[in-house]
Design a protein around this motif. Structure first.
Motif, PDB file in Angstrom:
ATOM      1  N   SER A   1       0.848  -1.187   0.000  1.00 27.19           N
ATOM      2  CA  SER A   1       0.000   0.000   0.000  1.00 27.19           C
ATOM      3  C   SER A   1       0.888   1.243   0.000  1.00 27.19           C
ATOM      4  O   SER A   1       2.114   1.150   0.067  1.00 27.19           O
ATOM      5  CB  SER A   1      -0.883   0.004   1.258  1.00 27.19           C
ATOM      6  OG  SER A   1      -1.863   1.020   1.193  1.00 27.19           O
ATOM      7  N   VAL A   2       0.241   2.376  -0.078  1.00 30.96           N
ATOM      8  CA  VAL A   2       0.917   3.645   0.150  1.00 30.96           C
ATOM      9  C   VAL A   2       0.494   4.146   1.521  1.00 30.96           C
ATOM     10  O   VAL A   2      -0.706   4.223   1.812  1.00 30.96           O
ATOM     11  CB  VAL A   2       0.583   4.685  -0.934  1.00 30.96           C
ATOM     12  CG1 VAL A   2       1.308   6.005  -0.643  1.00 30.96           C
ATOM     13  CG2 VAL A   2       0.969   4.170  -2.318  1.00 30.96           C
ATOM     14  N   TYR A   3       1.469   4.479   2.341  1.00 36.28           N
ATOM     15  CA  TYR A   3       1.194   4.884   3.715  1.00 36.28           C
ATOM     16  C   TYR A   3       1.456   6.380   3.868  1.00 36.28           C
ATOM     17  O   TYR A   3       2.489   6.892   3.449  1.00 36.28           O
ATOM     18  CB  TYR A   3       2.093   4.096   4.680  1.00 36.28           C
ATOM     19  CG  TYR A   3       1.728   2.638   4.735  1.00 36.28           C
ATOM     20  CD1 TYR A   3       2.225   1.742   3.790  1.00 36.28           C
ATOM     21  CD2 TYR A   3       0.864   2.159   5.715  1.00 36.28           C
ATOM     22  CE1 TYR A   3       1.873   0.406   3.825  1.00 36.28           C
ATOM     23  CE2 TYR A   3       0.504   0.831   5.763  1.00 36.28           C
ATOM     24  CZ  TYR A   3       1.011  -0.046   4.809  1.00 36.28           C
ATOM     25  OH  TYR A   3       0.651  -1.370   4.845  1.00 36.28           O
ATOM     26  N   PHE A   4       0.487   7.026   4.480  1.00 37.86           N
ATOM     27  CA  PHE A   4       0.611   8.458   4.728  1.00 37.86           C
ATOM     28  C   PHE A   4       0.567   8.727   6.229  1.00 37.86           C
ATOM     29  O   PHE A   4      -0.298   8.215   6.938  1.00 37.86           O
ATOM     30  CB  PHE A   4      -0.533   9.241   4.079  1.00 37.86           C
ATOM     31  CG  PHE A   4      -0.432   9.357   2.590  1.00 37.86           C
ATOM     32  CD1 PHE A   4      -1.089   8.464   1.769  1.00 37.86           C
ATOM     33  CD2 PHE A   4       0.329  10.362   2.019  1.00 37.86           C
ATOM     34  CE1 PHE A   4      -0.994   8.570   0.385  1.00 37.86           C
ATOM     35  CE2 PHE A   4       0.425  10.483   0.638  1.00 37.86           C
ATOM     36  CZ  PHE A   4      -0.227   9.579  -0.171  1.00 37.86           C
ATOM     37  N   CYS A   5       1.463   9.565   6.671  1.00 37.44           N
ATOM     38  CA  CYS A   5       1.426  10.110   8.008  1.00 37.44           C
ATOM     39  C   CYS A   5       0.854  11.513   7.922  1.00 37.44           C
ATOM     40  O   CYS A   5       1.055  12.214   6.922  1.00 37.44           O
ATOM     41  CB  CYS A   5       2.832  10.145   8.589  1.00 37.44           C
ATOM     42  SG  CYS A   5       2.949  10.867  10.230  1.00 37.44           S
ATOM     43  N   ALA A   6       0.127  11.935   8.944  1.00 37.30           N
ATOM     44  CA  ALA A   6      -0.438  13.276   8.964  1.00 37.30           C
ATOM     45  C   ALA A   6      -0.420  13.803  10.389  1.00 37.30           C
ATOM     46  O   ALA A   6      -0.353  13.036  11.356  1.00 37.30           O
ATOM     47  CB  ALA A   6      -1.866  13.281   8.425  1.00 37.30           C
ATOM     48  N   SER A   7      -0.448  15.115  10.500  1.00 36.98           N
ATOM     49  CA  SER A   7      -0.592  15.739  11.812  1.00 36.98           C
ATOM     50  C   SER A   7      -1.645  16.830  11.697  1.00 36.98           C
ATOM     51  O   SER A   7      -1.942  17.311  10.586  1.00 36.98           O
ATOM     52  CB  SER A   7       0.732  16.312  12.311  1.00 36.98           C
ATOM     53  OG  SER A   7       1.137  17.413  11.529  1.00 36.98           O
ATOM     54  N   SER A   8      -2.215  17.219  12.831  1.00 36.28           N
ATOM     55  CA  SER A   8      -3.273  18.235  12.769  1.00 36.28           C
ATOM     56  C   SER A   8      -3.310  19.096  14.011  1.00 36.28           C
ATOM     57  O   SER A   8      -2.895  18.701  15.108  1.00 36.28           O
ATOM     58  CB  SER A   8      -4.644  17.568  12.570  1.00 36.28           C
ATOM     59  OG  SER A   8      -5.065  16.924  13.752  1.00 36.28           O
ATOM     60  N   GLU A   9      -3.802  20.301  13.789  1.00 41.04           N
ATOM     61  CA  GLU A   9      -4.084  21.248  14.838  1.00 41.04           C
ATOM     62  C   GLU A   9      -5.312  22.022  14.397  1.00 41.04           C
ATOM     63  O   GLU A   9      -5.312  22.616  13.318  1.00 41.04           O
ATOM     64  CB  GLU A   9      -2.898  22.199  15.054  1.00 41.04           C
ATOM     65  CG  GLU A   9      -2.992  23.019  16.316  1.00 41.04           C
ATOM     66  CD  GLU A   9      -2.748  22.183  17.565  1.00 41.04           C
ATOM     67  OE1 GLU A   9      -2.072  21.157  17.491  1.00 41.04           O
ATOM     68  OE2 GLU A   9      -3.254  22.581  18.631  1.00 41.04           O
ATOM     69  N   ARG A  10      -6.367  21.996  15.213  1.00 43.20           N
ATOM     70  CA  ARG A  10      -7.650  22.603  14.828  1.00 43.20           C
ATOM     71  C   ARG A  10      -8.090  22.018  13.490  1.00 43.20           C
ATOM     72  O   ARG A  10      -8.255  20.821  13.361  1.00 43.20           O
ATOM     73  CB  ARG A  10      -7.558  24.123  14.815  1.00 43.20           C
ATOM     74  CG  ARG A  10      -7.260  24.691  16.196  1.00 43.20           C
ATOM     75  CD  ARG A  10      -7.296  26.204  16.212  1.00 43.20           C
ATOM     76  NE  ARG A  10      -7.098  26.703  17.568  1.00 43.20           N
ATOM     77  CZ  ARG A  10      -5.900  26.951  18.089  1.00 43.20           C
ATOM     78  NH1 ARG A  10      -4.816  26.747  17.384  1.00 43.20           N
ATOM     79  NH2 ARG A  10      -5.799  27.410  19.322  1.00 43.20           N
ATOM     80  N   VAL A  11      -8.302  22.828  12.487  1.00 43.79           N
ATOM     81  CA  VAL A  11      -8.797  22.287  11.220  1.00 43.79           C
ATOM     82  C   VAL A  11      -7.696  22.109  10.195  1.00 43.79           C
ATOM     83  O   VAL A  11      -7.962  21.787   9.041  1.00 43.79           O
ATOM     84  CB  VAL A  11      -9.912  23.179  10.642  1.00 43.79           C
ATOM     85  CG1 VAL A  11     -11.079  23.223  11.593  1.00 43.79           C
ATOM     86  CG2 VAL A  11      -9.392  24.580  10.335  1.00 43.79           C
ATOM     87  N   GLY A  12      -6.448  22.315  10.603  1.00 38.98           N
ATOM     88  CA  GLY A  12      -5.359  22.171   9.649  1.00 38.98           C
ATOM     89  C   GLY A  12      -4.717  20.801   9.721  1.00 38.98           C
ATOM     90  O   GLY A  12      -4.100  20.433  10.719  1.00 38.98           O
ATOM     91  N   TYR A  13      -4.902  20.023   8.681  1.00 35.77           N
ATOM     92  CA  TYR A  13      -4.275  18.707   8.594  1.00 35.77           C
ATOM     93  C   TYR A  13      -3.163  18.785   7.546  1.00 35.77           C
ATOM     94  O   TYR A  13      -3.390  19.247   6.427  1.00 35.77           O
ATOM     95  CB  TYR A  13      -5.285  17.644   8.153  1.00 35.77           C
ATOM     96  CG  TYR A  13      -6.334  17.331   9.180  1.00 35.77           C
ATOM     97  CD1 TYR A  13      -7.419  18.169   9.385  1.00 35.77           C
ATOM     98  CD2 TYR A  13      -6.252  16.168   9.949  1.00 35.77           C
ATOM     99  CE1 TYR A  13      -8.381  17.884  10.332  1.00 35.77           C
ATOM    100  CE2 TYR A  13      -7.218  15.862  10.895  1.00 35.77           C
ATOM    101  CZ  TYR A  13      -8.285  16.731  11.080  1.00 35.77           C
ATOM    102  OH  TYR A  13      -9.235  16.436  12.012  1.00 35.77           O
TER     103      TYR A  13
END
Lengths: 110, 120
Positions: A87-99
């Motif tokens: 698969s393709v794996y994505f990491c993400a981070s967020s604060e309030r509505v910003g991903y």
């Protein structure tokens, strides 16, 4: 540039091998996520960490473990890789509505 | 049941024309957020636009606007004056729950995407 950094970008594993995908963010975000993307599908959540010291299962957690090492880093481990984890794996981070998403890791398990 | 439904697997649009990408969602939570992302062939996820469930006006960001119809639970993306560089996969996503300042932001739930091709 500020953002989410994933390593490696590409990886080929043999069935049964283990590996850790690394993710780091420098935006001081509290929440971090790991998603996988398969052909014809949107992104599906594997695990997430709402804040440092906490982790929770997402939609497709089987075969994976995670570690929130500190506020910046969130790693994903495959203990015994299977072809279904190609698969393709994505990491993400967020604060309030910003991903913010990393650029992805393309993993092939043969 | 799917929480985010994108019924158009693929679409074509002529350069310089407008195009609407459909998205419907399902939630019983009164607080939620709706997002659109673009994924070009290079693979990165690019944030386009956000609409909160309590926002009174439709969101706009440059050539992108979100046609938010709360009663119908739809959040369609409108791209005006299409460009060749708009050719990509487009994903609609939803975050359920109230934004907890300083804490959990909630997980994004994605649709399966729409592949947009812009013809010269």
């Amino acid at each position: 540039n500020a953002g989410v950094t994933q390593t490696p970008k590409f990886q080929v594993l043999k069935t049964g091998q283990s590996m850790t995908l690394q993710c780091a963010q420098d935006m001081n975000h509290n929440s971090m996520y790991w998603y996988r993307q398969d052909p014809g599908m949107g992104l599906r959540l594997i695990y997430y960490s709402a804040s440092e010291g906490t982790t929770d299962k997402g939609e497709v957690p089987n075969g994976y473990n995670v570690s929130r090492l500190n506020k910046r880093e969130f790693s994903l481990r495959l203990e015994s890789a299977a072809p279904s984890q190609t698969s393709v794996y994505f990491c993400a981070s967020s604060e309030r509505v910003g991903y913010t998403f990393g650029s992805g890791t393309r993993l092939t398990v043969v | 049941a799917q929480k985010i439904t994108q019924t158009q697997p693929g679409m074509f649009v002529q350069e310089k024309e407008a195009v609407t990408l459909d998205c419907t969602y399902d939630t019983s939570d009164p607080s939620y957020g709706l997002f659109w992302y673009k994924q070009p062939s290079s693979g990165e996820m690019i944030f386009l636009i956000y609409q909160g469930s309590y926002d009174q006006q439709n969101a706009t960001e440059g050539r992108y606007s979100l046609n938010f119809q709360k009663a119908r639970k739809s959040a369609n993306l409108v791209i005006s004056a299409s460009q060749l560089g708009d050719s990509a996969m487009y994903f609609c996503a939803m975050r359920e729950g109230w934004v907890d300042y300083g804490g959990s932001q909630g997980n994004l739930i994605f649709g399966k995407g729409t592949k947009l091709s812009v013809k010269p």
